[in-house]
Scaffold this motif. Structure first.
Motif, PDB file in Angstrom:
ATOM      1  N   ASP A   1      65.866 -15.467  43.588  1.00 12.41           N
ATOM      2  CA  ASP A   1      65.031 -15.757  42.418  1.00 12.41           C
ATOM      3  C   ASP A   1      65.514 -17.022  41.730  1.00 12.41           C
ATOM      4  O   ASP A   1      66.509 -16.998  41.007  1.00 12.41           O
ATOM      5  N   GLU A   2      64.860 -18.130  41.990  1.00  7.91           N
ATOM      6  CA  GLU A   2      65.238 -19.436  41.425  1.00  7.91           C
ATOM      7  C   GLU A   2      66.739 -19.670  41.565  1.00  7.91           C
ATOM      8  O   GLU A   2      67.410 -20.010  40.577  1.00  7.91           O
ATOM      9  N   PRO A   3      67.294 -19.507  42.766  1.00  8.23           N
ATOM     10  CA  PRO A   3      68.754 -19.534  42.875  1.00  8.23           C
ATOM     11  C   PRO A   3      69.352 -20.906  42.577  1.00  8.23           C
ATOM     12  O   PRO A   3      70.512 -20.989  42.217  1.00  8.23           O
TER      13      PRO A   3
ATOM     14  N   GLY B   1      54.857 -21.267  41.643  1.00  5.11           N
ATOM     15  CA  GLY B   1      53.806 -21.264  40.633  1.00  5.11           C
ATOM     16  C   GLY B   1      54.429 -21.535  39.286  1.00  5.11           C
ATOM     17  O   GLY B   1      55.658 -21.523  39.155  1.00  5.11           O
ATOM     18  N   SER B   2      53.590 -21.734  38.295  1.00  8.45           N
ATOM     19  CA  SER B   2      54.148 -22.082  36.993  1.00  8.45           C
ATOM     20  C   SER B   2      54.717 -20.828  36.328  1.00  8.45           C
ATOM     21  O   SER B   2      54.569 -19.707  36.825  1.00  8.45           O
ATOM     22  N   SER B   3      55.365 -21.043  35.196  1.00  7.14           N
ATOM     23  CA  SER B   3      56.040 -19.970  34.485  1.00  7.14           C
ATOM     24  C   SER B   3      55.041 -18.867  34.107  1.00  7.14           C
ATOM     25  O   SER B   3      53.942 -19.156  33.649  1.00  7.14           O
ATOM     26  N   GLY B   4      55.426 -17.626  34.363  1.00  6.06           N
ATOM     27  CA  GLY B   4      54.571 -16.506  33.971  1.00  6.06           C
ATOM     28  C   GLY B   4      53.502 -16.143  34.985  1.00  6.06           C
ATOM     29  O   GLY B   4      52.634 -15.313  34.708  1.00  6.06           O
ATOM     30  N   SER B   5      53.557 -16.742  36.183  1.00  9.13           N
ATOM     31  CA  SER B   5      52.511 -16.458  37.172  1.00  9.13           C
ATOM     32  C   SER B   5      52.817 -15.222  38.019  1.00  9.13           C
ATOM     33  O   SER B   5      52.077 -14.916  38.952  1.00  9.13           O
ATOM     34  N   GLY B   6      53.913 -14.536  37.705  1.00  6.44           N
ATOM     35  CA  GLY B   6      54.174 -13.248  38.342  1.00  6.44           C
ATOM     36  C   GLY B   6      55.114 -13.288  39.540  1.00  6.44           C
ATOM     37  O   GLY B   6      55.263 -12.290  40.247  1.00  6.44           O
ATOM     38  N   LYS B   7      55.797 -14.419  39.745  1.00  6.63           N
ATOM     39  CA  LYS B   7      56.647 -14.578  40.935  1.00  6.63           C
ATOM     40  C   LYS B   7      57.807 -13.582  40.939  1.00  6.63           C
ATOM     41  O   LYS B   7      58.050 -12.894  41.927  1.00  6.63           O
ATOM     42  N   THR B   8      58.519 -13.518  39.800  1.00  6.66           N
ATOM     43  CA  THR B   8      59.682 -12.625  39.739  1.00  6.66           C
ATOM     44  C   THR B   8      59.240 -11.169  39.864  1.00  6.66           C
ATOM     45  O   THR B   8      59.891 -10.363  40.532  1.00  6.66           O
ATOM     46  N   THR B   9      58.119 -10.845  39.232  1.00  4.77           N
ATOM     47  CA  THR B   9      57.604  -9.473  39.315  1.00  4.77           C
ATOM     48  C   THR B   9      57.321  -9.113  40.772  1.00  4.77           C
ATOM     49  O   THR B   9      57.717  -8.035  41.248  1.00  4.77           O
TER      50      THR B   9
ATOM     51  N   THR C   1      60.474 -20.123  43.264  1.00  8.70           N
ATOM     52  CA  THR C   1      60.766 -21.405  42.616  1.00  8.70           C
ATOM     53  C   THR C   1      59.561 -21.895  41.824  1.00  8.70           C
ATOM     54  O   THR C   1      58.430 -21.490  42.073  1.00  8.70           O
ATOM     55  N   HIS C   2      59.842 -22.824  40.857  1.00 12.06           N
ATOM     56  CA  HIS C   2      58.768 -23.544  40.176  1.00 12.06           C
ATOM     57  C   HIS C   2      58.424 -24.815  40.941  1.00 12.06           C
ATOM     58  O   HIS C   2      57.441 -25.476  40.632  1.00 12.06           O
ATOM     59  N   ASP C   3      59.321 -25.194  41.854  1.00  8.58           N
ATOM     60  CA  ASP C   3      59.348 -26.568  42.354  1.00  8.58           C
ATOM     61  C   ASP C   3      58.635 -26.643  43.708  1.00  8.58           C
ATOM     62  O   ASP C   3      59.116 -26.134  44.716  1.00  8.58           O
TER      63      ASP C   3
ATOM     64  N   GLN D   1      50.789  -3.962  35.990  1.00 12.94           N
ATOM     65  CA  GLN D   1      50.506  -4.109  34.564  1.00 12.94           C
ATOM     66  C   GLN D   1      51.687  -3.491  33.823  1.00 12.94           C
ATOM     67  O   GLN D   1      52.021  -2.317  34.038  1.00 12.94           O
ATOM     68  N   TYR D   2      52.348  -4.296  32.972  1.00  9.90           N
ATOM     69  CA  TYR D   2      53.485  -3.776  32.215  1.00  9.90           C
ATOM     70  C   TYR D   2      52.970  -2.869  31.089  1.00  9.90           C
ATOM     71  O   TYR D   2      51.805  -2.984  30.690  1.00  9.90           O
ATOM     72  N   PRO D   3      53.841  -1.987  30.580  1.00 10.02           N
ATOM     73  CA  PRO D   3      53.395  -1.018  29.562  1.00 10.02           C
ATOM     74  C   PRO D   3      52.744  -1.668  28.343  1.00 10.02           C
ATOM     75  O   PRO D   3      51.883  -1.070  27.711  1.00 10.02           O
ATOM     76  N   ASP D   4      53.110  -2.924  28.034  1.00  9.31           N
ATOM     77  CA  ASP D   4      52.486  -3.576  26.866  1.00  9.31           C
ATOM     78  C   ASP D   4      51.097  -4.131  27.188  1.00  9.31           C
ATOM     79  O   ASP D   4      50.470  -4.773  26.350  1.00  9.31           O
ATOM     80  N   GLY D   5      50.628  -3.901  28.418  1.00 13.78           N
ATOM     81  CA  GLY D   5      49.284  -4.328  28.788  1.00 13.78           C
ATOM     82  C   GLY D   5      49.238  -5.634  29.574  1.00 13.78           C
ATOM     83  O   GLY D   5      48.195  -5.977  30.139  1.00 13.78           O
TER      84      GLY D   5
HETATM   85  N1  LIG Z   1      59.193  -6.178  31.389  1.00 15.13           N
HETATM   86  C1  LIG Z   1      58.085  -6.824  31.032  1.00 15.13           C
HETATM   87  N2  LIG Z   1      57.269  -6.336  30.072  1.00 15.13           N
HETATM   88  C2  LIG Z   1      56.138  -6.972  29.704  1.00 15.13           C
HETATM   89  N3  LIG Z   1      55.719  -8.134  30.259  1.00 15.13           N
HETATM   90  C3  LIG Z   1      56.491  -8.671  31.215  1.00 15.13           C
HETATM   91  C4  LIG Z   1      57.715  -8.065  31.650  1.00 15.13           C
HETATM   92  N4  LIG Z   1      58.269  -8.845  32.617  1.00 15.13           N
HETATM   93  C5  LIG Z   1      57.427  -9.892  32.774  1.00 15.13           C
HETATM   94  N5  LIG Z   1      56.371  -9.797  31.940  1.00 15.13           N
HETATM   95  C6  LIG Z   1      55.219 -10.716  31.838  1.00 15.13           C
HETATM   96  O1  LIG Z   1      54.566 -10.735  33.089  1.00 15.13           O
HETATM   97  C7  LIG Z   1      54.131 -12.058  33.403  1.00 15.13           C
HETATM   98  C8  LIG Z   1      54.746 -12.496  34.708  1.00 15.13           C
HETATM   99  O2  LIG Z   1      56.163 -12.613  34.539  1.00 15.13           O
HETATM  100  P1  LIG Z   1      57.132 -13.021  35.726  1.00 15.13           P
HETATM  101  O3  LIG Z   1      58.517 -13.082  35.174  1.00 15.13           O
HETATM  102  O4  LIG Z   1      56.883 -12.176  36.905  1.00 15.13           O
HETATM  103  O5  LIG Z   1      56.593 -14.496  36.050  1.00 15.13           O
HETATM  104  P2  LIG Z   1      57.320 -15.706  36.768  1.00 15.13           P
HETATM  105  O6  LIG Z   1      56.241 -16.424  37.504  1.00 15.13           O
HETATM  106  O7  LIG Z   1      58.480 -15.224  37.542  1.00 15.13           O
HETATM  107  O8  LIG Z   1      57.800 -16.562  35.522  1.00 15.13           O
HETATM  108  P3  LIG Z   1      59.086 -17.503  35.380  1.00 15.13           P
HETATM  109  O9  LIG Z   1      58.895 -18.590  36.376  1.00 15.13           O
HETATM  110  O10 LIG Z   1      58.989 -17.989  33.963  1.00 15.13           O
HETATM  111  O11 LIG Z   1      60.286 -16.642  35.649  1.00 15.13           O
HETATM  112  C9  LIG Z   1      54.510 -12.919  32.208  1.00 15.13           C
HETATM  113  O12 LIG Z   1      53.403 -12.997  31.362  1.00 15.13           O
HETATM  114  C10 LIG Z   1      55.631 -12.140  31.568  1.00 15.13           C
HETATM  115  O13 LIG Z   1      55.691 -12.407  30.176  1.00 15.13           O
END
Ligand SMILES: Nc1ncnc2c1ncn2[C@@H]1O[C@H](COP(=O)(O)OP(=O)(O)OP(=O)(O)O)[C@@H](O)[C@H]1O
Length: 270
Positions: free
Chosen positions: A160-162, A35-43, A193-195, A10-14
């Motif tokens: 990461d999406e190279p 997974g689609s954008s924002g699904s947490g892959k990069t995290t 990847t998204h793909d 959970q990021y500091p902004d919730g």
């Molecule tokens: N530093 C951060 N502070 C707050 N929220 C964050 C931060 N980094 C990512 N997020 C949020 O966490 C969620 C997951 O982000 P993440 O980048 O892991 O997803 P993703 O699947 O890799 O997306 P994308 O394919 O668009 O890169 C998103 O809602 C994103 O906005």
């Protein structure tokens, strides 16, 4: 082996980016997080090398919780390749590849020699060594990014999406190159990847993520296709594949290739 045990972030902004993730990544295999954008892959990916720390659960490498390892030391054993290559624009190709080994104490001469070998490994001409990134094509820059990721001879390579920013033909070449490299080097690769097609091509294991950072299914491509875990997976796999599935149709006596959306993708030579 890399293991995620009940990992959440959970990021500091919730924002909850990742929720209760359990994954086992066997050594010398490729796991694709899709997974689609924002699904947490990069995290998820960044929790392996502590660019992000989990707020719950543990990430273990060979049984050791990465939270107990100094991040700088940890990253010496983990290569990282990002979208848009992340190369330093004011450094030459060879210096970009050699930078991290030099920082870790390898002599300049040795690091340069190794960097030149790595250019061979990723299929680049050594004549490019003294050029600057802006003098290279997008595909060549990505190859330099891969060479740089391999420079410390890591056991683990995070990608990461190279290949996200290159055109489809170059992307396909880079995918084939990665398969060849992986056959030779046998790293533990974690690839984002998204793909879904890219995931099926490259992954031994595919982890399908959904919004809110939960895993829908983690399995081999064959298992996912044969038995999608739920409607989300079936839809994700089916819809994406349908879009790309090509078929042939006859138009004015010519054979036209049409994609799943009905758009012409090319004409076959008579
Ligand atoms: N530093 C951060 N502070 C707050 N929220 C964050 C931060 N980094 C990512 N997020 C949020 O966490 C969620 C997951 O982000 P993440 O980048 O892991 O997803 P993703 O699947 O890799 O997306 P994308 O394919 O668009 O890169 C998103 O809602 C994103 O906005």
């Amino acid at each position: 082996m890399i293991e995620f045990r009940g990992v959440s972030k959970q990021y500091p902004d919730g924002t909850v980016a990742v929720e209760g993730v359990d994954i086992v990544i066997e050594p010398h295999t490729t796991t694709v997080l899709v997974g689609s954008s924002g699904s947490g892959k990069t995290t998820l990916l960044r929790m392996i090398n502590r660019m992000v720390d989990p707020t719950g659960g543990q990430v273990l490498i060979d049984g050791t919780d990465v939270a107990t390892v100094d991040p700088v030391r940890l990253r010496r054993g983990i290569g990282y390749v990002m979208q848009n290559s992340g190369l330093l624009p004011h450094r030459t190709v060879v210096d970009n590849v050699a930078t991290v080994p030099v920082l870790t104490g390898v002599s300049r001469k040795q690091a340069r020699a190794r960097a030149l070998e790595l250019l061979d490994t990723v299929g680049l001409e050594r004549s490019l060594a003294d050029k600057y990134p802006s003098q290279l094509s997008g595909g060549q820059q990505q190859r330099v990014g891969v060479a740089r990721g391999l420079a410390v001879d890591p056991n683990i390579l995070l990608m990461d999406e190279p290949f996200g920013a290159v055109d489809p033909i170059v992307r396909s070449e880079l995918q084939q190159e990665l398969l060849r490299l992986q056959g030779e080097l046998g790293k533990t690769v974690v690839f984002v990847t998204h793909d879904i097609d890219e995931a099926f091509l490259l992954g031994d294991q595919i982890v399908i993520m959904q919004q809110g950072g939960r895993i829908s299914q983690a399995a081999s491509p064959a298992e996912i296709l044969a038995a999608p875990a739920d409607a989300f997976v079936a839809d994700f796999v089916g819809a994406e594949r349908g879009k790309r599935s090509l078929h042939l149709t006859e138009v004015d006596g010519r054979t036209v290739v049409v994609d799943g959306d009905g758009r012409p993708a090319g004409v076959l030579a008579p």
